[in-house]
Design a protein around this motif. Structure first.
Motif, PDB file in Angstrom:
ATOM      1  N   ASN A 266      -7.311   3.552   2.718  1.00 22.96           N
ATOM      2  CA  ASN A 266      -6.466   3.091   1.617  1.00 22.96           C
ATOM      3  C   ASN A 266      -5.038   3.610   1.750  1.00 22.96           C
ATOM      4  O   ASN A 266      -4.070   2.856   1.577  1.00 22.96           O
ATOM      5  N   ARG A 270      -1.648   1.326   2.556  1.00 20.83           N
ATOM      6  CA  ARG A 270      -0.471   1.326   1.686  1.00 20.83           C
ATOM      7  C   ARG A 270       0.789   1.733   2.448  1.00 20.83           C
ATOM      8  O   ARG A 270       1.874   1.222   2.175  1.00 20.83           O
ATOM      9  N   VAL A 275       3.580   0.086   0.330  1.00 19.62           N
ATOM     10  CA  VAL A 275       3.251   0.496  -1.039  1.00 19.62           C
ATOM     11  C   VAL A 275       3.420   2.010  -1.155  1.00 19.62           C
ATOM     12  O   VAL A 275       3.011   2.760  -0.260  1.00 19.62           O
TER      13      VAL A 275
END
Length: 376
Positions: A266, A270, A275
């Motif tokens: 994750n 990102r 992100v």
């Protein structure tokens, strides 16, 4: 007070170094023992990182103690040999003696040696978790109980007490009433929040008896108290019979491993997609040292659990297919299996670049840890 704080800081640092050294030592011991079993010559088995302080050669292996007391290393014969070196060795050594070189072993044998360190870290996590399971572990039970009750709040006035188990919550609806059975704290919190200002019936179990309490949750409760004025949890300490300990230990170990892999994936996703990643999600040596200090405060069981989690983390990170890591070296063996063998000198350069990238990342994460501490 200053003396106590200084003593605790020294204890934390020493414990952190000891734990990290132990985990890396166990990892390297895995490589060492499997290499010896297979027949690959181990040129050096070092405790700590160079420069060397002391060393003694026993048989074909130098056992050394090094200046930096963090982890250890295993140097295998021919592990990072260049193509020219391999060619010279093949000319100089009889065919039987060539089998003592890492590059001369089969792909399965090399893979076994590369996977041995990760396997040892998994095994250590499994054993430590098993020890904790015998003592009882805190885990979700599928039912909610009261942790604390604040005096003078609706729950306190109604007679709800600490350790009461919440069986159900009966709430009013447009057509009558509805009974909710909370299995998690979130179930109870959301139900009560939805019916703030309305009379609800909370059915609890206390000492084997079932009791109903009529209570009206507050619409605007004081900060930190909640509508009822209670803290709830679904966690309880549960013990298992001896024959269930290995099964439960495997379950916990693999669940944690999957959570770690998912978390790493994750964060990487990102980062690749631009992100923003919270700095608190990534910790380096200083962050780990902080957690070590917190674990020490809670006793040996917390330390065991922390070491188990850290060992798993070391295993997961090492198995990633990144140059210089065990997973990266394993990737080259896999490519060779597919008929795409990389030249030894090219592979060596790739691993060296990978190591520099890892060191740079470690430095950046360490700076991030320092800034987080300074900012509070």
């Amino acid at each position: 007070l200053i003396v106590r704080y200084t003593f605790f800081m020294i204890l934390t640092i020493l414990s952190f170094v000891a734990i990290l050294s132990f985990l890396v030592f166990i990892h390297e011991f895995g490589h060492y023992i499997v290499a010896r079993i297979i027949g690959v010559r181990v040129e050096e088995f070092g405790f700590g990182l160079p420069p060397r302080i002391w060393g003694k050669k026993v048989g074909e292996t130098v056992y050394s103690v090094n200046a930096l007391p963090i982890g250890g290393f295993v140097r295998l014969a021919g592990e990072d040999a260049l193509e020219e070196e391999e060619s010279n060795v093949k000319k100089a050594y009889p065919k039987k003696e060539l089998r003592s070189f890492f590059w001369a072993r089969s792909k399965k044998e090399r893979s076994a040696i590369l996977l041995a360190g990760v396997t040892m870290n998994f095994f250590l996590a499994f054993v430590l978790t098993g020890v904790l399971v015998t003592r009882g572990i805190v885990e979700p039970t599928g039912r909610v109980h009261i942790e604390t009750v604040v005096d003078g709040t609706p729950a306190s006035v109604a007679g709800i007490q600490k350790l009461d188990t919440v069986l159900s919550i009966t709430v009013p609806t447009q057509t009558g009433v509805q009974t909710v059975i909370p299995k998690k704290p979130e179930d109870m919190i959301s139900t009560i929040k939805t019916h703030a200002g309305e009379q609800i019936i909370i059915t609890i179990e206390r000492s084997g008896k079932t009791i109903d309490f009529a209570v009206v949750p507050r619409v605007n409760p004081p900060k930190g108290q909640g509508a009822l004025g209670v803290a709830v949890s679904d966690l309880e300490r549960k013990t298992y019979p001896w024959y269930m300990v290995p099964i439960k230990s495997v379950e916990i170990t693999f669940t944690r491993s999957w959570q770690m892999l998912s978390s790493i994936a994750n964060v990487l996703w990102r980062l690749l997609t631009g992100v923003k990643v919270d700095s608190a999600e990534v910790s380096g040596p200083i962050g780990i040292a902080q957690v070590t200090g917190q674990a020490i405060k809670y006793g040996w069981e917390a330390v065991f659990e922390f070491v188990s989690i850290l060992s798993l983390n070391l295993a997961i990170l090492n198995i990633l297919p990144f140059p210089a890591l065990d997973g990266g070296r394993l990737l080259f063996v896999f490519l060779e299996k597919l008929g795409k063998k990389t030249r030894p000198d090219i592979e060596r350069i790739i691993h060296q670049v990978g190591m520099m990238v890892l060191l740079a990342l470690t430095l950046l994460i360490t700076i991030n840890d320092i800034l987080r501490i300074v900012r509070g």
